[in-house]
Design an enzyme around this catalytic site. Structure first.
Site, PDB file in Angstrom:
ATOM      1  N   ASP A  74       5.363 -74.874  42.015  1.00  0.00           N
ATOM      2  CA  ASP A  74       4.683 -75.050  40.730  1.00  0.00           C
ATOM      3  C   ASP A  74       4.800 -76.517  40.320  1.00  0.00           C
ATOM      4  OD1 ASP A  74       3.797 -75.071  38.136  1.00  0.00           O
ATOM      5  OD2 ASP A  74       5.094 -73.435  37.437  1.00  0.00           O
ATOM      6  N   MET A  75       3.675 -77.200  40.276  1.00  0.00           N
ATOM      7  CA  MET A  75       3.681 -78.641  39.959  1.00  0.00           C
ATOM      8  C   MET A  75       4.196 -78.911  38.539  1.00  0.00           C
ATOM      9  SD  MET A  75      -0.402 -79.163  39.718  1.00  0.00           S
ATOM     10  CE  MET A  75      -1.421 -78.187  38.625  1.00  0.00           C
ATOM     11  N   GLY A 125      -1.589 -79.376  44.674  1.00  0.00           N
ATOM     12  CA  GLY A 125      -2.788 -78.568  44.406  1.00  0.00           C
ATOM     13  C   GLY A 125      -3.758 -78.687  45.561  1.00  0.00           C
ATOM     14  N   HIS A 183      -8.394 -82.656  36.487  1.00  0.00           N
ATOM     15  CA  HIS A 183      -9.555 -82.314  35.630  1.00  0.00           C
ATOM     16  C   HIS A 183      -9.458 -80.884  35.079  1.00  0.00           C
ATOM     17  CE1 HIS A 183     -12.668 -80.472  38.717  1.00  0.00           C
ATOM     18  NE2 HIS A 183     -11.472 -79.948  38.872  1.00  0.00           N
ATOM     19  N   ASP A 209       0.957 -76.088  46.909  1.00  0.00           N
ATOM     20  CA  ASP A 209       0.084 -75.340  45.977  1.00  0.00           C
ATOM     21  C   ASP A 209       0.829 -74.081  45.547  1.00  0.00           C
ATOM     22  OD1 ASP A 209      -2.308 -73.912  44.786  1.00  0.00           O
ATOM     23  OD2 ASP A 209      -3.379 -75.595  45.673  1.00  0.00           O
TER      24      ASP A 209
HETATM   25  C1  SAM Z   1      -9.760 -77.402  41.695  1.00  0.00           C
HETATM   26  S1  SAM Z   1      -8.600 -76.947  42.882  1.00  0.00           S
HETATM   27  C2  SAM Z   1      -8.489 -78.396  43.894  1.00  0.00           C
HETATM   28  C3  SAM Z   1      -8.121 -78.095  45.323  1.00  0.00           C
HETATM   29  C4  SAM Z   1      -8.030 -79.278  46.269  1.00  0.00           C
HETATM   30  N1  SAM Z   1      -7.164 -80.327  45.763  1.00  0.00           N
HETATM   31  C5  SAM Z   1      -9.396 -79.816  46.600  1.00  0.00           C
HETATM   32  O1  SAM Z   1      -9.803 -80.832  46.063  1.00  0.00           O
HETATM   33  O2  SAM Z   1     -10.094 -79.206  47.429  1.00  0.00           O
HETATM   34  C6  SAM Z   1      -7.056 -77.021  41.976  1.00  0.00           C
HETATM   35  C7  SAM Z   1      -5.861 -76.533  42.780  1.00  0.00           C
HETATM   36  O3  SAM Z   1      -4.686 -76.573  41.927  1.00  0.00           O
HETATM   37  C8  SAM Z   1      -3.858 -75.477  42.282  1.00  0.00           C
HETATM   38  N2  SAM Z   1      -2.891 -75.194  41.218  1.00  0.00           N
HETATM   39  C9  SAM Z   1      -3.118 -74.629  40.001  1.00  0.00           C
HETATM   40  N3  SAM Z   1      -1.986 -74.525  39.302  1.00  0.00           N
HETATM   41  C10 SAM Z   1      -0.993 -75.042  40.088  1.00  0.00           C
HETATM   42  C11 SAM Z   1       0.425 -75.212  39.910  1.00  0.00           C
HETATM   43  N4  SAM Z   1       1.008 -74.837  38.781  1.00  0.00           N
HETATM   44  N5  SAM Z   1       1.142 -75.779  40.922  1.00  0.00           N
HETATM   45  C12 SAM Z   1       0.513 -76.157  42.081  1.00  0.00           C
HETATM   46  N6  SAM Z   1      -0.827 -76.036  42.295  1.00  0.00           N
HETATM   47  C13 SAM Z   1      -1.556 -75.467  41.317  1.00  0.00           C
HETATM   48  C14 SAM Z   1      -4.860 -74.355  42.502  1.00  0.00           C
HETATM   49  O4  SAM Z   1      -4.328 -73.276  43.223  1.00  0.00           O
HETATM   50  C15 SAM Z   1      -5.983 -75.096  43.245  1.00  0.00           C
HETATM   51  O5  SAM Z   1      -5.830 -75.025  44.645  1.00  0.00           O
HETATM   52  O1  LIG Z   2     -16.090 -73.810  40.302  1.00  0.00           O
HETATM   53  C1  LIG Z   2     -15.376 -74.835  40.319  1.00  0.00           C
HETATM   54  C2  LIG Z   2     -15.798 -75.972  40.976  1.00  0.00           C
HETATM   55  C3  LIG Z   2     -14.990 -77.088  40.995  1.00  0.00           C
HETATM   56  C4  LIG Z   2     -15.442 -78.257  41.709  1.00  0.00           C
HETATM   57  C5  LIG Z   2     -16.678 -78.273  42.344  1.00  0.00           C
HETATM   58  C6  LIG Z   2     -17.103 -79.390  43.022  1.00  0.00           C
HETATM   59  C7  LIG Z   2     -16.306 -80.486  43.074  1.00  0.00           C
HETATM   60  O2  LIG Z   2     -16.736 -81.585  43.727  1.00  0.00           O
HETATM   61  C8  LIG Z   2     -15.081 -80.490  42.450  1.00  0.00           C
HETATM   62  C9  LIG Z   2     -14.640 -79.385  41.776  1.00  0.00           C
HETATM   63  O3  LIG Z   2     -13.786 -77.130  40.381  1.00  0.00           O
HETATM   64  C10 LIG Z   2     -13.369 -76.039  39.725  1.00  0.00           C
HETATM   65  C11 LIG Z   2     -12.108 -76.067  39.087  1.00  0.00           C
HETATM   66  O4  LIG Z   2     -11.361 -77.175  39.154  1.00  0.00           O
HETATM   67  C12 LIG Z   2     -11.663 -74.947  38.387  1.00  0.00           C
HETATM   68  O5  LIG Z   2     -10.457 -74.989  37.773  1.00  0.00           O
HETATM   69  C13 LIG Z   2     -12.416 -73.798  38.329  1.00  0.00           C
HETATM   70  C14 LIG Z   2     -13.642 -73.731  38.963  1.00  0.00           C
HETATM   71  C15 LIG Z   2     -14.136 -74.863  39.659  1.00  0.00           C
END
Ligand code: SAM
Ligand SMILES: O=c1cc(-c2ccc(O)cc2)oc2c(O)c(O)ccc12
Length: 351
Positions: free
Chosen positions: A239-240, A196, A257, A219
């Site tokens: 896909d994780m 991810g 989370h 991802d």
């Molecule tokens: C909240 S973001 C966190 C991104 C990154 N780890 C960071 O902290 O900046 C969650 C990530 O999980 C990825 N994700 C969601 N479903 C997934 C899946 N089934 N397999 C792999 N990645 C996935 C999303 O595309 C996204 O980039």
């Molecule tokens: O809109 C968000 C924002 C976060 C987020 C923001 C700041 C941080 O330090 C960590 C995470 O994460 C999100 C997320 O995990 C999601 O599924 C949707 C929206 C956002």
């Protein structure tokens, strides 16, 4: 009917006076974010930075950012009052807050503010009360946009970029805190998969901070397809929930989370499967919700918990006990929690 007396309500005069003032923070809380968003879009911090950090008069700033002096004066008056900028004898200048709104700054939070104040993220708050009441809980995000957050991201490339850029700007701050708070994290580790990992900003910074590492940024296919190339980093789409590429260590930041306990256990089992050697581990970088007196960063963990309620299907911020529960269920033999100078802690889980 007159106001009730202090004896009747148990509220002192001082508490009541404090509430008279505090109430306006709830009513007009959005104004601060809205004006800072405007300042980022106008490029005010960028202009001051480009002036080699020297103060600028109203007319200089007005000419540089192409905004008439009259509204700019009012915007700056508000932001100086909030200490976002300061006023010196020779003009307006940056403060530690506005330095974080320089778009290309090392510790820039501009992209995260633009994400959180975007209509896509803000509109679902209108649906929170209705959604929490319903038994078969539709997330406010889905009730508003008709798709869950990841479906919406896959179908809207411009929002996907806004989201990845927002996450990436926070990743820069997080990796610096990981290095400062846990510099032995990757000792004995040659390869790491960031599950991810978004657009790869985090692994790109990890391989720089820990130069012996090679990494995979893993991802969803539509996310890695726009990730820029980076030395010692391979981008892999997948896909994780199906499987994770084999590695010495798996890294997950702000991923778990998003999911309920059952989904987290599923993801963590796949991560455990991916660990090739005997000395491997799963590294989780997430908030660990603590007792109120220990809250740092003004309860950001609790704010993120509300955000998870809006955007995800039963995703949440977890306490140490809640983390321990899912790690036990996923079959890890032991795990440790390490606080770092950031919103998150580091959880190291060993197969
Ligand atoms: C909240 S973001 C966190 C991104 C990154 N780890 C960071 O902290 O900046 C969650 C990530 O999980 C990825 N994700 C969601 N479903 C997934 C899946 N089934 N397999 C792999 N990645 C996935 C999303 O595309 C996204 O980039
Ligand atoms: O809109 C968000 C924002 C976060 C987020 C923001 C700041 C941080 O330090 C960590 C995470 O994460 C999100 C997320 O995990 C999601 O599924 C949707 C929206 C956002």
């Amino acid at each position: 009917m007159g106001a009730k007396s202090a004896e009747m309500t148990g509220i002192t005069k001082e508490e009541d006076a404090e509430a008279d003032e505090e109430i306006w923070r709830y009513i007009f809380g959005f104004v601060e974010t809205g004006v800072v968003r405007c300042a980022i879009e106008l490029g005010i911090a960028d202009a001051l930075e480009a002036n080699e950090g020297q103060p600028m008069t109203l007319s200089q700033l007005s000419a540089t950012i192409n905004c008439p002096p009259s509204p700019l004066y009012r915007i700056m008056r508000f932001l100086v009052h909030r200490r976002v900028f300061k006023e010196e004898t020779t003009g307006y200048a940056l403060t530690p807050i506005s330095r974080r709104f320089i778009t290309r700054g090392e510790r820039s939070m501009a992209a995260l503010l633009l994400l959180e104040s975007s209509p896509v993220i803000l509109a679902p708050w209108q649906a929170l009360a209705a959604c929490v009441r319903t038994e078969d809980r539709l997330t406010p995000f889905k009730a508003t946009h008709g798709q869950d957050h990841w479906e919406y991201t896959a179908r809207h490339p411009s929002y996907s970029k806004l989201f990845d850029d927002g996450m990436a700007c926070h990743a820069r701050v997080a990796v610096a805190a990981i290095k400062e708070g846990c510099d032995k994290l990757f000792e004995g580790i040659s390869t790491v998969v960031d599950v991810g990992g978004g657009n790869g900003t985090t692994v790109g910074l990890l391989v720089k901070a820990f130069p012996w590492l090679r990494a995979i940024n893993f991802d969803l296919p539509h996310v890695v397809s726009t990730a820029p190339p980076c030395d010692r980093v391979e981008h892999i789409g997948g896909d994780m929930f199906k499987s994770v590429p084999k590695t010495d260590a798996v890294f997950l930041m702000w991923v778990l989370h998003d999911w309920d306990d059952e989904a987290c256990i599923h993801i963590l089992r796949n991560c455990k499967e991916a660990i090739a050697g005997d000395d491997g581990k799963v590294i989780i970088v997430e908030a660990v919700i603590k007792e109120e007196k220990e809250y740092k960063y003004k309860g950001v963990g609790l704010m993120l918990d509300m955000l998870m309620m809006i955007d995800t299907n039963n995703g949440k911020e977890r306490t140490q006990e809640e983390w321990s529960h899912i790690l036990d269920k996923a079959g890890f033999s032991c795990y440790t929690f390490t606080p770092i100078p950031a919103i998150q802690s580091i959880i190291q889980a060993y197969p």
